[in-house]
Design an enzyme around this catalytic site. Structure first.
Site, PDB file in Angstrom:
ATOM      1  CB  SER A 161       3.950  -7.649  -1.597  1.00  0.00           C
ATOM      2  OG  SER A 161       4.568  -6.376  -1.517  1.00  0.00           O
ATOM      3  CE  LYS A 162       8.986  -4.595  -1.284  1.00  0.00           C
ATOM      4  NZ  LYS A 162      10.090  -5.132  -2.116  1.00  0.00           N
ATOM      5  CB  ALA A 187      -1.288  -4.404  -2.435  1.00  0.00           C
ATOM      6  CE1 TYR A 188       6.786  -1.779  -1.667  1.00  0.00           C
ATOM      7  CE2 TYR A 188       6.465  -0.863   0.529  1.00  0.00           C
ATOM      8  CZ  TYR A 188       7.295  -1.199  -0.516  1.00  0.00           C
ATOM      9  OH  TYR A 188       8.654  -0.978  -0.413  1.00  0.00           O
ATOM     10  CB  SER A 189       1.951  -3.453   4.101  1.00  0.00           C
ATOM     11  OG  SER A 189       2.057  -2.040   4.108  1.00  0.00           O
TER      12      SER A 189
END
Length: 225
Positions: A135-136, A131-133
């Site tokens: 989103s960035k 999710a973090y990857s």
């Protein structure tokens, strides 16, 4: 002329370090955060709240989108809908909300600097941080699009793409994940917040004049493209 900067996530980590660095340059800094002591307490994922805060402030010169969360540390197939949506709400929609609220005023002034904080995870993809990857990666793409849209306006839009940095944001990241992403850095150490703030200060200044829609790596040598 004193310039005014809004920094989201300005009460800790990279946001706080950037706020200190810009203040040293004589910039008037307004910290947006949910944490106590912020100049403006606001949830960046709430478009109505962001629009209200922007309307009260009026035009600004510099926008630093630093608010972000890491989200779940687990395989993609174990991530819940709520976990996925929360990461995107803060990291992507939050950046969108702030840009949309303040860009028109910068266009009227004919000068502006927007710095969006992405992550090396958005280029490489970190295991157990899907999710973090993702989103960035979206923040990087948004930066490139907005930079092109504003290319002749005097408003420059760039992204900072750090590898792992020693900040409170990583306090909840599992030791195994931190060890893995640190092992990928050729300099064999994590970055320091003040090192990243130095790059942010340059991107927020008149010294950058022929760069927009770019993603600036600060990774201790990890970056490969």
């Amino acid at each position: 002329m004193t310039r005014t900067a809004v920094i989201t996530g300005g009460m800790s980590g990279l946001g706080a370090a950037t706020a200190t660095r810009l203040a040293d340059e004589g910039v008037k800094v307004i910290r947006f955060d949910l944490a106590p002591g912020a100049d403006v307490v606001v949830d960046v994922s709430d478009s109505a709240a962001v629009n209200a805060a922007a309307a009260e402030l009026g035009s600004i010169d510099i926008l630093i989108n630093c608010a972000g969360i890491v989200g779940p540390n687990k395989p993609l197939w174990e991530v819940s809908d709520a976990e996925w949506q929360k990461v995107f709400a803060v990291n992507v929609t939050g950046t969108f909300n702030l840009c949309r609220a303040f860009v028109p005023g910068m266009q009227e002034l004919g000068w502006g600097r927007i710095v969006n904080f992405a992550s090396m995870a958005g280029k490489d993809g970190n295991p157990n941080l899907s999710a973090y990857s993702a989103s960035k990666a979206a923040v990087i793409a948004m930066t490139k699009s907005l930079g092109k849209e504003l290319a002749t306006s005097g408003v420059l839009v760039n992204a900072i793409v750090p590898a792992v940095i020693e900040t409170p944001m990583n306090d909840d990241t599992s030791p195994e994940v931190l060890a893995h992403i640190t092992s990928l850095i050729p300099m064999k150490r994590v970055g320091r917040a003040e090192e990243v703030a130095e790059l942010a200060a340059w991107l927020a200044s008149d010294k950058v004049s022929f760069s927009t829609g770019a993603a600036y790596d600060i990774s201790g040598g990890r970056a490969t493209y």
